[in-house]
Design an enzyme around this catalytic site. Sequence first.
Site, PDB file in Angstrom:
ATOM      1  N   HIS A 187       0.883  -1.171   0.000  1.00 59.50           N
ATOM      2  CA  HIS A 187       0.000   0.000   0.000  1.00 59.50           C
ATOM      3  C   HIS A 187       0.920   1.220   0.000  1.00 59.50           C
ATOM      4  CE1 HIS A 187      -3.548  -2.430   1.377  1.00 59.50           C
ATOM      5  NE2 HIS A 187      -2.581  -3.169   1.905  1.00 59.50           N
ATOM      6  N   PHE A 188       0.940   1.971  -1.108  1.00 62.18           N
ATOM      7  CA  PHE A 188       1.863   3.107  -1.204  1.00 62.18           C
ATOM      8  C   PHE A 188       1.157   4.461  -1.084  1.00 62.18           C
ATOM      9  CE2 PHE A 188       5.644   0.792  -3.451  1.00 62.18           C
ATOM     10  CZ  PHE A 188       6.001   0.216  -2.247  1.00 62.18           C
ATOM     11  N   ARG A 189      -0.157   4.465  -0.872  1.00 61.05           N
ATOM     12  CA  ARG A 189      -0.887   5.646  -0.347  1.00 61.05           C
ATOM     13  C   ARG A 189      -1.034   6.820  -1.302  1.00 61.05           C
ATOM     14  NH1 ARG A 189      -2.855   2.310   3.310  1.00 61.05           N
ATOM     15  NH2 ARG A 189      -1.556   1.953   5.142  1.00 61.05           N
ATOM     16  N   ASN A 231      -6.637   0.879  -2.077  1.00 64.42           N
ATOM     17  CA  ASN A 231      -7.300   1.675  -1.029  1.00 64.42           C
ATOM     18  C   ASN A 231      -6.561   2.990  -0.767  1.00 64.42           C
ATOM     19  OD1 ASN A 231      -5.209   0.136   0.073  1.00 64.42           O
ATOM     20  ND2 ASN A 231      -6.101   0.109   2.104  1.00 64.42           N
ATOM     21  N   HIS A 285      -9.160 -10.010   0.333  1.00 65.74           N
ATOM     22  CA  HIS A 285      -8.949  -9.871   1.774  1.00 65.74           C
ATOM     23  C   HIS A 285     -10.137 -10.546   2.450  1.00 65.74           C
ATOM     24  CE1 HIS A 285      -7.807  -7.206   5.390  1.00 65.74           C
ATOM     25  NE2 HIS A 285      -8.806  -7.971   5.789  1.00 65.74           N
ATOM     26  N   HIS A 329      -2.935 -12.756   2.503  1.00 62.77           N
ATOM     27  CA  HIS A 329      -2.516 -12.849   3.916  1.00 62.77           C
ATOM     28  C   HIS A 329      -3.346 -13.814   4.766  1.00 62.77           C
ATOM     29  CE1 HIS A 329      -5.519  -9.728   3.755  1.00 62.77           C
ATOM     30  NE2 HIS A 329      -4.703  -8.696   3.745  1.00 62.77           N
ATOM     31  N   ASP A 389       2.374  -6.946   2.487  1.00 62.81           N
ATOM     32  CA  ASP A 389       1.275  -6.105   2.988  1.00 62.81           C
ATOM     33  C   ASP A 389       1.828  -4.821   3.619  1.00 62.81           C
ATOM     34  OD1 ASP A 389      -1.241  -5.202   3.458  1.00 62.81           O
ATOM     35  OD2 ASP A 389      -1.700  -6.587   5.082  1.00 62.81           O
ATOM     36  N   HIS A 406       1.610   3.662   8.306  1.00 63.33           N
ATOM     37  CA  HIS A 406       0.867   4.719   8.994  1.00 63.33           C
ATOM     38  C   HIS A 406       1.892   5.480   9.829  1.00 63.33           C
ATOM     39  CE1 HIS A 406      -3.025   2.949   7.938  1.00 63.33           C
ATOM     40  NE2 HIS A 406      -2.536   1.769   8.303  1.00 63.33           N
TER      41      HIS A 406
HETATM   42  O1  DOR Z   1      -3.557  -3.968   8.279  1.00 61.80           O
HETATM   43  C1  DOR Z   1      -3.919  -3.623   7.173  1.00 61.80           C
HETATM   44  N1  DOR Z   1      -3.633  -2.398   6.679  1.00 61.80           N
HETATM   45  N2  DOR Z   1      -4.672  -4.459   6.436  1.00 61.80           N
HETATM   46  C2  DOR Z   1      -5.274  -4.059   5.308  1.00 61.80           C
HETATM   47  O2  DOR Z   1      -5.999  -4.823   4.716  1.00 61.80           O
HETATM   48  C3  DOR Z   1      -5.124  -2.683   4.815  1.00 61.80           C
HETATM   49  C4  DOR Z   1      -3.885  -2.075   5.324  1.00 61.80           C
HETATM   50  C5  DOR Z   1      -3.810  -0.590   5.100  1.00 61.80           C
HETATM   51  O3  DOR Z   1      -4.024  -0.164   3.963  1.00 61.80           O
HETATM   52  O4  DOR Z   1      -3.520   0.137   6.043  1.00 61.80           O
END
Ligand code: DOR
Length: 444
Positions: free
Chosen positions: A64-66, A96, A181, A235, A306, A310
């Site tokens: 996830h590179f946001r 996402n 997921h 996962h 994964d 954050h």
């Molecule tokens: O822990 C997680 N963080 N699981 C996910 O499915 C999404 C991910 C996130 O994008 O922060």
Amino acid sequence: MTQTFDLILRHGLAVTPNGTERTDIGVSDGRIKAIGDLRAASAAEEMDLRGLAVLPGVIDTQVHFREPGLEYKEDLATGTAAAAQGGVVAVFEMPNTKPSATTADAIDDKLARAKGRAWVDHAFFLGAAADNIDHLALWERRPGCAGIKVFMGSSTGNLLVPDDETLAEVLAQGVRRIAVHCEDEGRLAERKHLADAGAHPRVHHEWRDVETALKASQRLIALAEKARRRVHVLHVTTAEEMEFLADHKAVATVETTPQHLTLAAPECYERLGSYAQMNPPIRGVHHRDALWRAIANGVVDVLGSDHAPHTREEKDRPYPQSPSGMTGVQTLVPVMLDHVSQGRLTLERLVDLTSAGPARIFGITGKGRTAVGYDADFTIVDLKAERIITNDWIASRCGWTPFDGKRVTGWPTATIVRGRVVMRDGQLLGAPSGLPVRFQECPA
Ligand code: DOR
């Protein structure tokens, strides 16, 4: 006449389709041109890899590179820099973001943002949502699209396909691998009071319990069998799901993560608090042991990190306001090499999980194998190097890893993407020149 190449990798211990052998590798125009004794050949650039192992480039199929929308946590430049530092040559990025990547335009936008900024090759998942089902079959074939991603349970962001009816419709569209997921949204909602009352992340795996994961996996497989559609279960964290999925390998491929293979409850929650919080959760030793059995018996097809950054400020919020996820793209290789050094899996099985597996499951063309004609992607590793993983080393914008302070044996010393050395001895080299990954059904 002397054979000449752009690059020769000399004397490395290479994992090839023939086994693990000390050999030279000649590279030109970004592709592997020769494997064997190249003593008589010359090249513009030569690397002496005596004492090092040459793996096919590691592909991380879940990050996830946001970007766009949440760049304060990570962006495509910092995320791919972390990948290169960790020996990863290509990443598949999750939808996402903000907004969620649920349209062809959103995939194209991410590709445009990655151009000239991404250090490694990349592809982007298209998120399935109630309002894009009619377009999935067309949009999943977009160049640079890794396939379709479904969230059956809520996690970070608002992508969600909670019910069987919508999920069946998604499974009926298109032909590409659907990555899922698996956590049951109904059960998550029913049990949320456990998290709210708990006020400590140690309850995370009790709220999001084994039944929550198993129920979703069982629902998915029943629908996939009906639709005759192959699915990829992301996962996987429980003994029960591994046993169940082992009986359904005709439709299901299986991923697990280095975090779930390494950390365990309750110790990780006591030591790391919300920094050990992810979805699906880290569980107890019994489940971790089952994941290792599934590595040993072949049920697991692929490892995804994964990588879900954050900020510390977000993670320091009281549980359950603390968001789920941890970094992983940069630590995947050293953490797994340490498991190799401890004898938990062979180097060849690691290659199967991180190169051959991704290529097989997602229909990647020209990557995932040290073979003539393939992209010259390599993860060069020192199997004997003893190092300590630290937060200081982490290139991710969020600047932390759950493995801070972990002593490992095995370290990535160079990352080569299509013949270009993008990382050597911890230094990023040249300019970011990652390209979209090519797939059978949607060549870039
Ligand atoms: O822990 C997680 N963080 N699981 C996910 O499915 C999404 C991910 C996130 O994008 O922060």
